[in-house]
Design an enzyme around this catalytic site. Structure first.
Site, PDB file in Angstrom:
ATOM      1  N   GLU A 134       0.801  -1.232   0.000  1.00  0.00           N
ATOM      2  CA  GLU A 134       0.000   0.000   0.000  1.00  0.00           C
ATOM      3  C   GLU A 134       0.831   1.279   0.000  1.00  0.00           C
ATOM      4  OE1 GLU A 134       0.948  -1.900   2.598  1.00  0.00           O
ATOM      5  OE2 GLU A 134      -0.755  -1.805   3.958  1.00  0.00           O
TER       6      GLU A 134
ATOM      7  N   ASP B  17      -0.419  -4.435   4.777  1.00  0.00           N
ATOM      8  CA  ASP B  17      -0.149  -4.622   6.204  1.00  0.00           C
ATOM      9  C   ASP B  17      -0.979  -5.761   6.782  1.00  0.00           C
ATOM     10  OD1 ASP B  17       1.664  -2.572   6.125  1.00  0.00           O
ATOM     11  OD2 ASP B  17       0.293  -1.056   6.905  1.00  0.00           O
TER      12      ASP B  17
ATOM     13  N   ASP C 255      -2.699  -5.972   9.554  1.00  0.00           N
ATOM     14  CA  ASP C 255      -3.829  -5.669  10.440  1.00  0.00           C
ATOM     15  C   ASP C 255      -5.139  -5.640   9.647  1.00  0.00           C
ATOM     16  OD1 ASP C 255      -3.568  -3.381   8.976  1.00  0.00           O
ATOM     17  OD2 ASP C 255      -3.095  -2.074  10.662  1.00  0.00           O
TER      18      ASP C 255
ATOM     19  N   GLU D  91      -6.985  -3.197   8.662  1.00  0.00           N
ATOM     20  CA  GLU D  91      -6.983  -2.205   7.584  1.00  0.00           C
ATOM     21  C   GLU D  91      -6.277  -2.764   6.348  1.00  0.00           C
ATOM     22  OE1 GLU D  91      -8.288   1.927   7.145  1.00  0.00           O
ATOM     23  OE2 GLU D  91      -8.370   0.605   8.871  1.00  0.00           O
TER      24      GLU D  91
ATOM     25  N   TYR E 258       6.423  -3.954  12.547  1.00  0.00           N
ATOM     26  CA  TYR E 258       5.165  -3.262  12.252  1.00  0.00           C
ATOM     27  C   TYR E 258       4.712  -2.420  13.444  1.00  0.00           C
ATOM     28  CZ  TYR E 258       0.551  -2.455  10.268  1.00  0.00           C
ATOM     29  OH  TYR E 258      -0.568  -1.858   9.769  1.00  0.00           O
TER      30      TYR E 258
ATOM     31  N   ARG F 179       1.773  -0.874  14.152  1.00  0.00           N
ATOM     32  CA  ARG F 179       0.390  -0.885  14.665  1.00  0.00           C
ATOM     33  C   ARG F 179       0.137  -2.235  15.327  1.00  0.00           C
ATOM     34  NH1 ARG F 179      -0.324   1.799   9.659  1.00  0.00           N
ATOM     35  NH2 ARG F 179      -0.821   4.009   9.971  1.00  0.00           N
TER      36      ARG F 179
ATOM     37  N   HIS G   7       0.531 -11.078  17.295  1.00  0.00           N
ATOM     38  CA  HIS G   7       1.464 -10.145  16.684  1.00  0.00           C
ATOM     39  C   HIS G   7       2.666  -9.946  17.596  1.00  0.00           C
ATOM     40  CE1 HIS G   7      -2.173  -8.311  14.360  1.00  0.00           C
ATOM     41  NE2 HIS G   7      -1.790  -9.474  13.889  1.00  0.00           N
TER      42      HIS G   7
END
Length: 903
Positions: A9, A96, A98, A100, A326, A328, A373
């Site tokens: 992204e 990513d 997550d 999103e 990462y 988040r 995670h």
């Protein structure tokens, strides 16, 4: 020819991935989301525009089907990705990991409609090893995560659009509401209300300086002890008072006033004291867990003064450039490889004694943490230096990386060990009022760190500076029970209770997370929104709610209480998480949220509330009654807040803290506004009235009443000088101010020179050439000779070359790759520069010479983040209809002549 297409992204992430993938791979970015719900009516497809629900972008009448549209700027990107996909054998969706990112991959799949195999590729760090492992361990798109993200997006849209429209109608236009945003605003307002209710209380105590003789010591050791009890009753401290009433909230406490403290002080001076208790206990302190998204935001706010947005921007660049994992995440787990790397680094840097005996593991205290995670840590198998990160990315990223690395290192280090000591000293005081005698006990507390352990690498920040200060080392002398001590001096000290501290970004994030409200990845955007939507402003590091926020919270608390209830909002988060885990379906919950089930849903609540909400009531914030029994209130109007007392009104200056607006101050402001409505005299030349007024941006004098009618002449206004108060401005002084800008004379070339007051203070000018007056100059009396001397000096603003000597220099700054930072005096005040970027010091910065290196780096980083200034392009003046007609006629005649010649 390339065989595989990898889509991420972010362009930066794509650039980093290309370093690890061979020529068989095409790596391209979608540049964020490729489609979303429509944001305005014109975006809604024509077939839906007639529907009642069209403005929502969600078909609430048919299974809450969302209307997705491809954003205008992404249509070309989708076409490009389709072309790149031709000839490839496999499509890797590497967004990513997550919710999103999962949703972006799903939307790409829906739009690209690939006829080749599709594999979902996930990784939590961008390193060669991690990318190779991700290629070997691909999976399908997680449908449960996509469904949960879609449900979250739909709920946020329904909540935001529906409630915001109510706020526009009942309070003011352009206000917004949100599932987490509105709760965050309520938290700020409740804290400010507590400060407004707060009643200050005074209390006194005594602090004695005692001396103890140490064996073999050349002189006595002195230490301080505070009065603890009187006849067994504890002496009142700040925590013993009720913050609302200012009275003691528990019995059996000894409250000293000034007289009692002074009397007791004199009695202690004639008393013998001895040790009645001497304790020493060992303690151990464990390191904090490695960073999650929210704890990184909190620490960057406490230590670096970064706001949440700035922290996440730095972390995003670090991740995409391959420096950290990462960013988040709400997990505090570390992989076994990361633990091994950190433990080796501890031994290399500090030695074996600083390593924890066993590898440390941590468990999250946060609700709904995704433990699968990993925590935020340095990526790869080696640690970069701060200078390396700074050179490649910049100072913000380098400072954030340093925190992340040190925190990771500390979590595998040994406990800090030390001793806590307590000494109680007692004596019996007598006096005229206490002939029987009263036993007083003083207490001294100390702490010594014997082994720093993890503190060598990292000390966690504190939201309470006072508590952090109290936690410093205090060494007490070795004494035993029964030892007689000398009272060398004793002081009576006055204290006042303090109101509850306002929330900072760090404490707001912490409170939201501990309450299970929202997700750490969204906190930065939520805080940015409440700052940009006239709901709050910053005062230092604190977040202060505006009166508009008070009105919004009152409306929602009175009429839509469930929507700002902390437990209700946390339960919503739980339901959405259960959908992500595949334990529930989204449709039943969307129906329940919007239409209701056992309890009313959003739509019935809004329908019921709309007719019962009185805008005047919700937009009124009572302050109290003045001395004459008149109620003083703040009203929130469509153009901002204002004061009202009966028929009299007054302005509320911008960024007024609600807790500082007392009835007395508000009354003074209303009286000043009432007085300002009456002229202080009539200008003898024009015959117009002269006023002294106070606006939202400061006091000024005004010539003429002015009119709101279109085309009416605007009255002349001149700001007061910095040291002037409206009440002190006489009619004569007002006339002198209205003469500004005043002519001083002409230079040798005949150009007029004037003196006046502008946005940045007093100035002189010659045409378009300006110079600021110095502090010793008076704009009312400065003469032509002085003006010419100032104009002869070279400009020192940032628009000109700074030839003046720097006020201060920070040499060879590591975070800037060895560049110097210079503090210079500019036209609009002092500023710092690294030769490329300039950052102004805040206007309220008292002493520029006190500027620290960290503050200077912070200013440069902010300037770098802003980028180059955007100057307006000069647009050609529009021609009038007459001019354009003339031009058309002339060109027509020329064309006719040419045609005739050819013929």
């Amino acid at each position: 020819m390339p065989k595989y297409l990898v889509i991420v992204e972010s362009p930066t992430k794509a650039k980093t991935l290309r370093r690890f993938l061979g020529d068989d791979f095409i790596v391209e970015s979608s540049v964020g989301h490729v489609r979303d719900l429509p944001t305005k009516k014109s975006d809604v497809p024509a077939i839906y525009k007639a529907e009642k629900w069209a403005h929502l972008g969600v078909n609430v009448e048919d299974k809450f089907q969302p209307i997705y549209i491809v954003q205008a700027d992404k249509k070309a990107k989708i076409t490009e990705l389709k072309k790149l996909m031709k000839g490839c054998e496999i499509l890797y969706l590497a967004t990513d990991e997550d919710r999103e990112g999962e949703a972006i991959s799903w939307h790409l799949l829906e739009l690209l409609k690939p006829k080749i195999p599709v594999k979902r590729m996930v990784f939590h760090e961008i390193t060669r090893t991690a990318i190779a492992a991700a290629l070997e361990d691909t999976r399908d798109i997680d449908a449960d995560m996509v469904e949960a993200q879609e449900a979250r997006r739909i709920i946020d849209r329904l909540y935001g659009f529906e409630v915001s429209q109510m706020l526009w109608r009942k309070i003011a236009p352009r206000l917004s509401a949100g599932r987490v945003q509105s709760v965050a605003i309520k938290m700020l307002v409740e804290r400010e209300r507590a400060r407004m209710r707060f009643t200050e209380a005074e209390y006194w105590d005594l602090t004695g300086l005692f001396g103890a003789q140490e064996a073999g010591a050349a002189k006595d050791r002195e230490f301080k002890a505070a009065l603890r009890t009187i006849d067994g009753r504890p002496v009142a401290q700040g925590r013993d008072f009720d913050p609302d009433s200012g009275k003691l909230k528990r019995e059996g406490v000894e409250l000293l006033d000034a007289a009692a403290a002074a009397s007791l002080r004199s009695q202690c001076g004639a008393t013998s004291f001895s040790v009645v208790k001497a304790e020493e206990k060992p303690y151990a302190r464990k390191p904090a867990a490695p960073f999650t998204t929210s704890t990184l935001q909190q620490e960057c706010n406490r230590k670096l003064r970064f706001d949440a947005r700035r922290t996440m921007r730095a972390a995003q660049r670090l991740y995409e450039s391959g420096f950290i994992t990462y960013m988040r995440t709400d997990s505090v787990n570390l992989s076994s490889e990361a633990i091994a790397l950190a433990r080796k680094a501890v031994v290399d840097a500090y030695g074996e004694s600083y390593l924890s005996p066993q590898p440390r593991t941590f468990k999250s205290k946060v609700k709904n943490a995704q433990e699968a995670h990993e925590a935020i840590r340095p990526a790869g198998d080696r640690v970069r230096t701060v200078a390396e990160v700074a050179q490649k990315l910049g100072p913000d990223e380098a400072r954030a990386y340093e925190l992340i690395w040190k925190r990771t290192l500390a979590c595998q280090m040994a406990d800090a060990r030390g001793r806590r000591m307590v000494i109680d000293i007692a004596g019996t005081v007598t006096g005229a009022e206490t002939p029987v005698g009263r036993k007083v006990v003083f207490r001294a507390s100390g702490k010594v760190i014997d082994f720093p352990g993890f503190l060598r690498a990292y000390v966690e920040g504190s939201d309470d500076p006072g508590a952090a200060l109290a936690d410093k080392d205090v060494i007490l002398p070795p004494v035993a029970v029964g030892d007689v001590l000398d009272l060398r001096s004793i002081e009576a000290e006055s204290h006042v209770t303090l109101p509850p501290a306002r929330l900072t970004e760090a404490t707001l994030v912490k409170t939201l997370e501990e309450s299970g409200i929202g997700r750490p990845s969204t906190y930065a955007s939520i805080i940015e929104k409440i700052l940009s939507q006239s709901y709050s402003f910053r005062k230092g590091n604190a977040l202060v709610p505006t009166f508009t926020a008070f009105a919004v919270v009152r409306l929602m608390s009175d009429h839509l209480p469930e929507l700002v209830d902390y437990a209700f909002t946390a339960r919503m988060e739980d339901r959405l998480d259960s959908i992500a885990r595949g334990e529930r379906e989204s449709l039943p919950y969307l129906k329940e949220f919007y239409y209701g089930d056992a309890t009313p849903g959003l739509r019935p609540m809004l329908d019921k509330s709309m007719e019962h909400i009185d805008p005047r009531t919700v937009c009124t914030i009572p302050l109290g009654e003045d001395g004459d029994g008149r109620e003083v209130v703040v009203r929130v109007g469509r153009f901002g807040p204002y004061l009202q007392r009966g028929e009299d009104n007054g302005n509320v200056p911008s960024e007024t803290c609600p807790d500082e607006l007392s009835v007395v101050r508000a009354s003074e402001m209303i009286d000043a506004a009432k007085k300002a409505a009456e002229p202080i005299g009539m200008d003898p030349e024009s015959g117009k009235p002269v006023f002294v007024k106070s606006g939202r941006y400061g006091p000024y004098v005004q010539l003429g009443k002015g009119s709101k009618e279109k085309g009416a002449e605007k009255p002349k206004m001149v700001s007061l000088l910095k040291d002037m108060q409206p009440a002190d401005v006489s009619f004569e002084m007002a006339l002198k101010l209205l003469e500004l800008p005043r002519p001083l004379g002409n230079d040798a070339e005949g150009k007029l020179i004037e003196a006046g007051i502008g946005r940045y203070g007093p100035y002189i000018k010659r045409g378009s050439d300006f110079r600021s007056l110095e502090a010793t100059d008076d704009v009312m009396t400065v003469g032509l000779e002085r003006a010419l001397a100032l104009l002869a000096q070279e400009k020192r603003g940032r628009g000109a070359r700074a030839t003046a000597e720097p006020i201060k220099v920070f040499e060879n700054v590591e975070l800037l790759g060895g560049a110097d930072i210079k503090l210079l005096k500019g036209r609009y005040g002092p500023y710092v520069t690294d030769g490329t970027h300039n950052g102004s010091l805040p206007r309220d910065y008292a002493d520029p010479m006190a500027l620290t290196l960290d503050e200077a780096i912070d200013l440069i980083a902010k300037a770098k983040a802003r980028g180059p200034s955007k100057r307006r392009k000069k647009t050609a003046k529009k021609t009038t209809k007459k001019a354009s007609k003339k031009t058309t006629k002339k060109s027509a005649k020329k064309t006719a002549k040419k045609t005739a010649k050819k013929a």
